[in-house]
Design an enzyme around this catalytic site. Structure first.
Site, mmCIF file in Angstrom:
data_model
loop_
_atom_site.group_PDB
_atom_site.id
_atom_site.type_symbol
_atom_site.label_atom_id
_atom_site.label_comp_id
_atom_site.label_asym_id
_atom_site.label_seq_id
_atom_site.Cartn_x
_atom_site.Cartn_y
_atom_site.Cartn_z
ATOM 1 N N LYS A 222 37.607 33.752 48.970
ATOM 2 C CA LYS A 222 37.853 34.076 50.380
ATOM 3 C C LYS A 222 36.564 34.563 51.033
ATOM 4 O O LYS A 222 36.230 34.181 52.152
ATOM 5 C CB LYS A 222 38.975 35.133 50.483
ATOM 6 N N GLN B 177 44.490 42.352 48.594
ATOM 7 C CA GLN B 177 44.894 41.357 47.598
ATOM 8 C C GLN B 177 46.064 41.880 46.763
ATOM 9 O O GLN B 177 46.027 43.002 46.260
ATOM 10 C CB GLN B 177 43.689 40.995 46.699
ATOM 11 N N ASP C 230 47.464 38.218 56.670
ATOM 12 C CA ASP C 230 48.366 37.664 55.654
ATOM 13 C C ASP C 230 49.754 37.392 56.232
ATOM 14 O O ASP C 230 50.516 36.595 55.672
ATOM 15 C CB ASP C 230 48.550 38.681 54.515
HETATM 16 N N1 GUN Z 1 48.080 37.281 46.103
HETATM 17 C C1 GUN Z 1 48.422 35.985 45.891
HETATM 18 N N2 GUN Z 1 48.379 35.296 47.058
HETATM 19 C C2 GUN Z 1 48.016 36.178 48.017
HETATM 20 C C3 GUN Z 1 47.814 36.068 49.410
HETATM 21 O O1 GUN Z 1 47.970 35.001 50.033
HETATM 22 N N3 GUN Z 1 47.418 37.208 50.053
HETATM 23 C C4 GUN Z 1 47.253 38.396 49.398
HETATM 24 N N4 GUN Z 1 46.905 39.462 50.120
HETATM 25 N N5 GUN Z 1 47.453 38.530 48.098
HETATM 26 C C5 GUN Z 1 47.824 37.422 47.411
#
Ligand code: GUN
Length: 297
Positions: free
Chosen positions: A52, A96, A119
């Site tokens: 990311k 995350q 998110d």
């Molecule tokens: N863990 C697995 N996928 C995601 C996501 O799309 N966003 C976040 N914040 N954590 C994750």
């Protein structure tokens, strides 16, 4: 011939279009900012967050990364999020998941300012999605909508089966598929670990979205001839490779490919789209928070 969707190509196209939005923001003196917060030593989570951040660097989004010791007090995480809420240079915040067991996940999600919640996990944003007025569409399901659109898969009036009921993929995916909107209007079934005779449900579907987190759960015998199959799974299974594992989806690719008209590979299908749509939400957040209009792809 089955069409194997190239998720990298679709993601690149979206990111190229986003680059124009970012250039417009820059001209107006705005650099979009995304803060990622990691409180885990899980190698997969570390990889996702660094991907990311890399995407931010490539696009000229200011990426800020905060890492917390997984044994730190929950308050440390809450205070980090509060500081990011208050920072005007940060337009998007991503914590995350998963967070350690001693940190209450719901409290973390509620702590993120909903206008910075790229998110789409804050209860206010979940509620808006369910009500049919989404602010930020959750990245993975939104990316799947874009993949289906890129492959000319019509959802309206079709039978869709989502396998998996997670808050991150299954539930928001189903909510997007039932929206009265382009990419929606599908008759949607959610299946999960207590579903009886999963194959009987998936065989009825024009569109199968496998997001249960079980390696090769859905095989060709469970797919209807001509269906579109989207594989969200990224499962590490032991293998005699250099790393000692290989990545396997929730779909048994070769057998499903013999039945499907359209299918996504793992890796190179849904994964790149999650990141592209995170960039999309960050650009949208920056535009809304600074009142600089952009035309999103
Ligand atoms: N863990 C697995 N996928 C995601 C996501 O799309 N966003 C976040 N914040 N954590 C994750």
């Amino acid at each position: 011939m089955t069409h194997v969707i190239d998720g990298n190509a679709v993601a690149n196209r979206i990111q190229n279009d986003l680059q124009e939005c970012i250039d417009d923001l820059e001209t107006a003196g705005v650099t979009p900012g995304l803060a990622t917060v990691l409180m885990s030593e899980d190698p997969a989570s570390e990889t996702y967050v660094s991907m990311k951040q890399r995407a931010c660097d490539e696009l000229g989004i200011q990426g800020l990364h905060h890492e917390l010791d997984p044994t730190a007090a929950a308050d440390e995480l809450f205070e980090t999020v509060t500081a990011l809420n208050d920072d005007p240079d940060v337009h998007g915040i991503l914590v995350q998941m998963p967070v350690p067991d001693h940190v209450d996940r719901a409290t973390v999600l509620r702590r993120v300012d909903p206008s910075k919640d790229v998110d789409g996990f804050h209860p206010e944003n979940v509620g808006r999605l369910v009500a049919g007025n989404p602010r930020y569409k959750p990245c993975t399901p939104h990316g799947i909508q874009k993949l289906l659109e890129a492959a000319d898969v019509e959802t309206e009036g079709k039978d869709a089966v989502v396998v998996g009921r997670s808050d991150i993929v299954g539930k928001p995916m189903a909510n997007l598929l039932i929206q009265k909107a382009p990419g929606g209007n599908a008759t949607t079934t959610i299946c999960h670990s207590r579903t009886t005779d999963l194959g009987e449900k998936t065989r009825r579907a024009d569109i199968v979205i496998a997001a249960a987190g079980y390696p090769e759960l859905v095989d060709g015998s469970m797919i209807r001839e001509g269906a579109a199959v989207i594989d969200v799974g990224v499962n590490r299974v032991d293998a005699e490779t250099e790393k000692g594992y290989e990545l396997v989806g929730d779909v048994a690719f070769e057998s499903a490919k013999r039945k499907a008209d359209i299918i996504t590979p793992v890796p190179g299908g849904v994964g790149p789209m999650t990141i592209a749509m995170l960039m999309y939400n960050t650009v949208k957040a920056a535009s809304v928070q600074t009142d600089v209009p952009v035309t999103l792809p």
